[in-house]
Design a protein around this motif. Structure first.
Motif, PDB file in Angstrom:
ATOM      1  N   ASN A 104       0.835  -1.160   0.044  1.00  0.00           N
ATOM      2  CA  ASN A 104       0.024   0.133   0.085  1.00  0.00           C
ATOM      3  C   ASN A 104       0.648   1.145  -0.015  1.00  0.00           C
ATOM      4  OD1 ASN A 104       0.568   0.845   2.809  1.00  0.00           O
ATOM      5  ND2 ASN A 104      -0.353  -1.165   3.256  1.00  0.00           N
ATOM      6  N   GLU A 105       0.103   2.507  -0.159  1.00  0.00           N
ATOM      7  CA  GLU A 105       1.065   3.613  -0.136  1.00  0.00           C
ATOM      8  C   GLU A 105       0.820   4.375   0.930  1.00  0.00           C
ATOM      9  OE1 GLU A 105       0.291   5.056  -4.096  1.00  0.00           O
ATOM     10  OE2 GLU A 105       1.488   3.848  -5.166  1.00  0.00           O
ATOM     11  N   THR A 106      -0.266   4.119   1.724  1.00  0.00           N
ATOM     12  CA  THR A 106      -0.618   4.941   2.823  1.00  0.00           C
ATOM     13  C   THR A 106       0.108   4.524   4.013  1.00  0.00           C
ATOM     14  OG1 THR A 106      -2.373   3.333   3.091  1.00  0.00           O
ATOM     15  CG2 THR A 106      -2.911   5.234   1.941  1.00  0.00           C
ATOM     16  N   GLY A 107       0.384   3.262   4.237  1.00  0.00           N
ATOM     17  CA  GLY A 107       1.091   2.679   5.466  1.00  0.00           C
ATOM     18  C   GLY A 107       2.576   3.178   5.254  1.00  0.00           C
ATOM     19  N   ASP A 108       3.096   3.180   6.737  1.00  0.00           N
ATOM     20  CA  ASP A 108       4.590   3.135   6.964  1.00  0.00           C
ATOM     21  C   ASP A 108       5.134   1.771   7.003  1.00  0.00           C
ATOM     22  OD1 ASP A 108       6.991   2.987   8.746  1.00  0.00           O
ATOM     23  OD2 ASP A 108       5.448   2.933  10.264  1.00  0.00           O
ATOM     24  N   ASP A 109       6.131   1.593   5.917  1.00  0.00           N
ATOM     25  CA  ASP A 109       6.972   0.317   5.910  1.00  0.00           C
ATOM     26  C   ASP A 109       5.785  -0.891   5.677  1.00  0.00           C
ATOM     27  OD1 ASP A 109       8.978  -1.224   5.537  1.00  0.00           O
ATOM     28  OD2 ASP A 109       9.176  -1.465   7.733  1.00  0.00           O
ATOM     29  N   PRO A 110       5.095  -0.623   4.700  1.00  0.00           N
ATOM     30  CA  PRO A 110       4.310  -1.816   4.238  1.00  0.00           C
ATOM     31  C   PRO A 110       5.152  -3.221   3.793  1.00  0.00           C
ATOM     32  CG  PRO A 110       4.051  -0.573   2.503  1.00  0.00           C
ATOM     33  CD  PRO A 110       5.012   0.259   3.478  1.00  0.00           C
ATOM     34  N   ARG A 111       4.816  -4.274   3.646  1.00  0.00           N
ATOM     35  CA  ARG A 111       5.322  -5.313   2.886  1.00  0.00           C
ATOM     36  C   ARG A 111       5.399  -5.072   1.794  1.00  0.00           C
ATOM     37  NH1 ARG A 111       6.618  -9.347   6.563  1.00  0.00           N
ATOM     38  NH2 ARG A 111       5.180  -9.972   8.412  1.00  0.00           N
ATOM     39  N   TYR A 112       6.448  -5.278   1.018  1.00  0.00           N
ATOM     40  CA  TYR A 112       6.412  -4.804  -0.706  1.00  0.00           C
ATOM     41  C   TYR A 112       7.278  -5.798  -1.078  1.00  0.00           C
ATOM     42  CZ  TYR A 112       6.019  -1.890  -4.283  1.00  0.00           C
ATOM     43  OH  TYR A 112       5.317  -1.223  -5.553  1.00  0.00           O
ATOM     44  N   SER A 113       6.796  -6.135  -2.526  1.00  0.00           N
ATOM     45  CA  SER A 113       7.458  -6.855  -3.404  1.00  0.00           C
ATOM     46  C   SER A 113       6.549  -6.994  -4.614  1.00  0.00           C
ATOM     47  CB  SER A 113       7.570  -8.352  -3.001  1.00  0.00           C
ATOM     48  OG  SER A 113       6.417  -9.071  -3.261  1.00  0.00           O
ATOM     49  N   GLU A 114       7.179  -6.791  -5.924  1.00  0.00           N
ATOM     50  CA  GLU A 114       6.521  -6.850  -7.219  1.00  0.00           C
ATOM     51  C   GLU A 114       6.989  -7.667  -8.103  1.00  0.00           C
ATOM     52  OE1 GLU A 114       6.405  -2.936  -8.414  1.00  0.00           O
ATOM     53  OE2 GLU A 114       5.140  -3.386  -9.876  1.00  0.00           O
ATOM     54  N   MET A 115       6.052  -8.469  -8.915  1.00  0.00           N
ATOM     55  CA  MET A 115       6.513  -9.252  -9.677  1.00  0.00           C
ATOM     56  C   MET A 115       6.370  -8.744 -11.162  1.00  0.00           C
ATOM     57  SD  MET A 115       4.627 -12.965 -10.550  1.00  0.00           S
ATOM     58  CE  MET A 115       4.576 -13.708 -12.245  1.00  0.00           C
ATOM     59  N   PRO A 116       7.576  -8.514 -11.914  1.00  0.00           N
ATOM     60  CA  PRO A 116       7.178  -7.947 -13.243  1.00  0.00           C
ATOM     61  C   PRO A 116       6.357  -8.516 -14.282  1.00  0.00           C
ATOM     62  CG  PRO A 116       9.504  -8.899 -12.880  1.00  0.00           C
ATOM     63  CD  PRO A 116       8.725  -9.604 -11.734  1.00  0.00           C
ATOM     64  N   ALA A 117       5.794  -7.725 -14.821  1.00  0.00           N
ATOM     65  CA  ALA A 117       4.844  -8.396 -15.921  1.00  0.00           C
ATOM     66  C   ALA A 117       5.504  -8.951 -17.092  1.00  0.00           C
ATOM     67  CB  ALA A 117       3.920  -7.359 -16.420  1.00  0.00           C
ATOM     68  N   PHE A 118       5.695 -10.377 -17.146  1.00  0.00           N
ATOM     69  CA  PHE A 118       6.727 -11.118 -17.885  1.00  0.00           C
ATOM     70  C   PHE A 118       6.345 -10.954 -19.517  1.00  0.00           C
ATOM     71  CE2 PHE A 118       8.623 -12.499 -14.329  1.00  0.00           C
ATOM     72  CZ  PHE A 118       9.905 -12.492 -14.285  1.00  0.00           C
ATOM     73  N   GLY A 119       5.059 -10.436 -19.808  1.00  0.00           N
ATOM     74  CA  GLY A 119       4.644 -10.328 -21.097  1.00  0.00           C
ATOM     75  C   GLY A 119       5.696  -9.247 -21.945  1.00  0.00           C
ATOM     76  N   GLU A 120       6.082  -8.347 -21.125  1.00  0.00           N
ATOM     77  CA  GLU A 120       7.076  -7.384 -21.854  1.00  0.00           C
ATOM     78  C   GLU A 120       8.320  -7.476 -21.765  1.00  0.00           C
ATOM     79  OE1 GLU A 120       6.022  -3.910 -19.374  1.00  0.00           O
ATOM     80  OE2 GLU A 120       3.945  -4.055 -20.127  1.00  0.00           O
ATOM     81  N   ILE A 121       8.656  -8.714 -21.190  1.00  0.00           N
ATOM     82  CA  ILE A 121      10.052  -9.039 -20.907  1.00  0.00           C
ATOM     83  C   ILE A 121      10.435 -10.282 -21.959  1.00  0.00           C
ATOM     84  CG2 ILE A 121      12.012  -9.780 -19.262  1.00  0.00           C
ATOM     85  CD1 ILE A 121      10.137  -8.158 -17.223  1.00  0.00           C
ATOM     86  N   LEU A 122       9.632 -11.515 -21.925  1.00  0.00           N
ATOM     87  CA  LEU A 122       9.774 -12.609 -22.342  1.00  0.00           C
ATOM     88  C   LEU A 122       9.117 -12.933 -23.695  1.00  0.00           C
ATOM     89  CD1 LEU A 122       9.440 -15.008 -19.218  1.00  0.00           C
ATOM     90  CD2 LEU A 122      11.561 -14.096 -20.382  1.00  0.00           C
ATOM     91  N   GLU A 123       9.546 -13.633 -24.530  1.00  0.00           N
ATOM     92  CA  GLU A 123       8.932 -14.051 -26.005  1.00  0.00           C
ATOM     93  C   GLU A 123       7.669 -14.825 -25.519  1.00  0.00           C
ATOM     94  OE1 GLU A 123       9.787 -12.569 -28.513  1.00  0.00           O
ATOM     95  OE2 GLU A 123      11.419 -11.560 -27.503  1.00  0.00           O
ATOM     96  N   PRO A 124       6.787 -14.818 -26.345  1.00  0.00           N
ATOM     97  CA  PRO A 124       5.533 -15.653 -26.155  1.00  0.00           C
ATOM     98  C   PRO A 124       5.896 -17.068 -25.880  1.00  0.00           C
ATOM     99  CG  PRO A 124       5.178 -14.050 -27.952  1.00  0.00           C
ATOM    100  CD  PRO A 124       6.477 -13.938 -27.368  1.00  0.00           C
ATOM    101  N   GLU A 125       6.757 -17.655 -26.746  1.00  0.00           N
ATOM    102  CA  GLU A 125       7.191 -19.067 -26.516  1.00  0.00           C
ATOM    103  C   GLU A 125       7.801 -19.321 -25.084  1.00  0.00           C
ATOM    104  OE1 GLU A 125       9.588 -17.478 -30.138  1.00  0.00           O
ATOM    105  OE2 GLU A 125       7.798 -17.072 -28.951  1.00  0.00           O
ATOM    106  N   GLU A 126       8.741 -18.610 -24.700  1.00  0.00           N
ATOM    107  CA  GLU A 126       9.233 -18.617 -23.620  1.00  0.00           C
ATOM    108  C   GLU A 126       8.084 -18.713 -22.416  1.00  0.00           C
ATOM    109  OE1 GLU A 126      13.701 -16.560 -23.554  1.00  0.00           O
ATOM    110  OE2 GLU A 126      11.852 -15.230 -24.074  1.00  0.00           O
ATOM    111  N   ILE A 127       7.269 -17.946 -22.346  1.00  0.00           N
ATOM    112  CA  ILE A 127       6.091 -17.666 -21.391  1.00  0.00           C
ATOM    113  C   ILE A 127       5.525 -19.191 -21.505  1.00  0.00           C
ATOM    114  CG2 ILE A 127       3.868 -16.738 -20.812  1.00  0.00           C
ATOM    115  CD1 ILE A 127       5.277 -14.096 -21.828  1.00  0.00           C
ATOM    116  N   ASP A 128       5.091 -19.721 -22.664  1.00  0.00           N
ATOM    117  CA  ASP A 128       4.365 -20.850 -22.828  1.00  0.00           C
ATOM    118  C   ASP A 128       5.294 -21.842 -22.142  1.00  0.00           C
ATOM    119  OD1 ASP A 128       2.374 -19.880 -24.183  1.00  0.00           O
ATOM    120  OD2 ASP A 128       2.933 -20.374 -26.068  1.00  0.00           O
TER     121      ASP A 128
END
Lengths: 287, 470
Positions: free
Chosen positions: A162-186
């Motif tokens: 969240n953006e409201t709290g102080d020091d929330p638990r944070y992690s973010e998974m990238p959207a691999f659609g923009e990083i990997l080729e479609p066959e790699e995703i499959d």
């Protein structure tokens, strides 16, 4: 006016009503009964003066005694809060890992936590804490950010992403659609499915392992067991937050996920946070 | 008959001055009064040892603690059907007695009758018998009348306070409350209850009397449905008594019109007019008439307990049929059978009552949880009542036709401790691994067992396990 018919046997006036030859007698009412009737009228008038009664445009007359059901409920709630004040302050200060040793406080924490949960948490996690798609099930033994009493308290206090709290638990998974080729995703999707023993295409899963190691293992671990330090889900177990079928996993890899939980330290008291944490901990998955 | 003048719509209460009477029914009523009032006033003070935790009052309705204690019996709120059963028995008992003996409850057992009787007794001690009371009624309000009246009212009031006071003793520890009441330390509700019951006793017993029976009580309206021609009621043998008249008038009937039956009647009626709504069958007129009959050398029983069905026989000069002929009939036998059946049922239920009280509530929200290794887990709320005075350890286990595991929240062993007189709520899990058939069955029957670790007493409840159907 017609004559009043008198009953021959009793000598009492009749009302003139007859059914199948049976006459209705007009026996006199006892006089005290009449007085009681007048008394109820007087009582009724007094009652409407003493208590809230007559409806007006926006409210009703308040009554001279100042009685109100709301005030009565408020007083009752206050009475219970005063009664529980000792337990509440003990709960705010208790070391939760030793809570189980204090049966009274434990029972109080669980009951209070259940009501805090229903008021604040059930909207997402469900009234039975079984969660929903995207909202974790709190009954099982799988925890994204840890299921110890300490970890649960931290999650409740600070929330997640969240953006409201102080020091929330944070992690973010990238959207691999923009990083990997479609066959790699499959390929990586098939590999991910294979980790939990689901049906998968072994031919694609083979190269998928390489894609996984290069892109996913840093968070989900070499073996896909996840990492509670980063809130990375275990991919080898039977529990899926968004769904474990091919289509959903594909969607997760392409677009990623970003579940958010608000921080509660500014809305709930320390005692309430401890209570709801203790409640969640005893639902069956606490570590 | 007709008239132009309508009678008044309202009637004033007619004063009634029942004369003192003696005889077998009067004696019976004295005894019943002593016994019922004795039970009422003294019961709360009987002690019954139940150990250190529980109250030692033999009969106690503990509303705050939600318990009813009756000597060795202890009723919890969930066993309220015992109370309901007793109420049904009381109802059927009334039906039985009314169909056999008429308004015998009204005449002998009803608190209104018993207290009114007591109040009339006080009245007679202070103001004298009937004639003196009539004179006092008509007298001017001089010092003597005030003195007698005030003395009477104060005595009534003291009885009333004792009556209201005794009532509250049934709801809390009587000796403690008695001390608190005198020291003005008791709860306001206790004082309010005493005040209300004092007022009702004082007014109903002192002033309303027969008005309560005639105009307020619903029971006389229902009783007609329970009575028939074989019901024994208080009645006048008019075929023997009529034509009535003073001895010197040379009439042929046994009734000498002495008005003894009317003068003793607490309801102010003349039984010779036949059965009437006001009659509570207190039988005092029987005593009064028998007394007179003996004095004038006529057989007793001009007024007597009679069944209407005997009237034609008696008119022809035959003897009435024996009492058991009237009492034993299908209707009374049916009431007796129903009454006994419920009584036996309640006794049976009381004796087979388990010492371990157990309920199992499957948690259906959600019906099951999948654990990370694929195990299916159901949760149950088990409530265990410890009705004993000391803490007890219970082992919780399960049996089923298939493989299931049990696990308790918050404890490694499957043993829980329940404090005395408390209900423990325990979260219990049942698990089926993915390879166990129950994990994929819709429903699997299982039985929870609870065993007292010390005396091995056991109880069980059946419930079901829900698997994940693919």
């Amino acid at each position: 006016m017609s004559d009043i018919d008198k009953d021959d046997v009793t000598g009492v006036d009749t009302t003139g009503h007859t059914w199948d030859g049976i006459k209705e007698l007009n026996n006199p009412l006892p006089r005290w009964w009449l007085w009681c009737f007048y008394l109820t009228i007087i009582w009724g008038v007094g009652y409407t003066i003493a208590y809230p009664a007559w409806p007006l445009l926006n409210s009703a007359t308040a009554g001279m005694l100042g009685y109100s059901t709301r005030a009565e409920v408020a007083a009752e709630i206050q009475r219970f809060e005063d009664q529980n004040a000792g337990l509440t302050s003990a709960l705010a200060e208790v070391d939760l890992t030793t809570l189980a040793d204090n049966a009274d406080l434990n029972r109080f924490a669980t009951a209070a936590g259940a009501s805090v949960f229903r008021n604040n948490c059930s909207q997402c996690h469900g009234s039975g804490a079984a969660g929903a798609v995207g909202y974790p099930n709190l009954l099982d033994d799988d925890w994204l950010w840890g299921g110890t009493m300490e970890a649960i308290v931290h999650t409740v206090e600070h929330g997640i992403r969240n953006e409201t709290g102080d020091d929330p638990r944070y992690s973010e998974m990238p959207a691999f659609g923009e990083i990997l080729e479609p066959e790699e995703i499959d390929q990586v999707v098939e590999y991910a499915l294979s980790l939990s023993g689901a049906d998968h295409d072994a031919a694609l899963a083979g190269p998928g392992a390489v894609v996984f190691e290069d892109n996913c293992a840093s968070c989900h671990g070499e073996a896909g067991m996840g990492d509670i330090e980063q809130g990375a889900p275990n991919l080898t177990d039977a529990i899926w937050l968004y769904g474990g079928d091919r289509e959903t996993v594909h969607e997760t890899v392409v677009h990623s996920r970003f579940g958010v939980m608000p921080p509660w330290s500014d809305k709930l008291s320390k005692a309430e946070i401890n209570a709801v944490s203790a409640y969640v901990h005893q639902l069956g998955g606490g570590e | 008959m007709s008239s132009q003048e309508p009678q008044s719509l309202y009637a004033a209460q007619e004063p009634i001055f029942p004369r003192r009477v003696s005889g077998k029914f009067r004696n019976l009523k004295w005894w019943l009064m002593a016994i019922t009032l004795g039970i009422y006033y003294l019961t709360p003070f009987i002690r019954w040892d139940r150990g250190p935790v529980l109250p030692d009052q033999a009969v106690l309705v503990d509303l705050a603690g939600r318990r009813f204690y009756f000597f060795w019996i202890e009723i919890w709120p969930h066993e309220f059907y015992f109370v309901a059963g007793l109420l049904i028995m009381a109802g059927l008992g009334l039906f039985l007695f009314t169909s056999a003996l008429g308004r015998v409850w009204c005449g002998y057992g009803c608190p209104q009758t018993v207290w009114t009787d007591l109040f009339i007794l006080v009245e007679r001690w202070i103001e004298g018998d009937r004639n003196a009371r009539v004179r006092l009624w008509n007298a001017k309000w001089d010092f003597r009348k005030w003195r007698l009246r005030v003395t009477k009212w104060i005595t009534w009031l003291l009885i009333s306070i004792a009556t209201g006071g005794a009532w509250v003793f049934y709801f809390t520890d009587a000796p403690t409350l008695a001390v608190d009441l005198v020291q003005f330390n008791a709860h306001p509700i206790a004082y309010a209850t005493i005040a209300i019951l004092t007022a009702t006793t004082f007014i109903f017993g002192g002033f309303m009397r027969e008005q309560v029976c005639i105009y307020m009580c619903p029971w006389p309206r229902i009783q007609g449905a329970m009575m028939d021609d074989d019901t024994l009621t208080v009645a006048y043998r008019d075929w023997r008594g009529e034509p009535r008249g003073k001895k010197h008038e040379n009439t042929t009937g046994d009734c000498i019109d002495c008005m003894a039956c009317v003068n003793v009647c607490p309801m102010g009626i003349d039984i010779r007019d036949g059965q009437q709504m006001e009659c509570i069958t207190c039988a005092l007129c029987i005593d009064a008439c028998d007394d007179i009959m003996e004095k004038i050398g006529k057989p007793r029983g001009l007024i007597d307990y009679l069944a209407l069905s005997d009237e034609p026989r008696e008119r022809e000069g035959n003897a009435p049929r024996p009492i058991w002929h009237h009492v034993l009939r299908p209707r009374t036998i049916l009431y007796t059978v129903l009454w006994s059946a419920i009584g036996v049922g309640l006794l049976f239920a009381l004796f087979i009552r388990a010492d371990i009280d157990l309920t199992v509530e499957p948690i259906r929200n959600p019906t099951f949880v999948t654990l990370s290794d694929g195990t299916i887990r159901n949760a149950y709320t088990v409530r265990l009542r410890n009705k004993h005075g000391e803490p007890r350890d219970f082992r919780i286990s399960l049996t089923a036709d298939t493989i299931l595991r049990i696990d308790l929240e918050g404890t490694e062993e499957n043993i829980v401790n329940v404090p005395p007189q408390q209900t423990l709520q325990q979260r219990v899990y049942v698990l089926a691994r993915p390879q166990d058939p129950a994990s994929s069955e819709d429903r699997t029957e299982l039985r929870f067992w609870v065993e007292d670790v010390f005396n091995n007493e056991r109880a069980y409840r059946d419930t079901t396990f829900n698997g994940k159907v693919n």
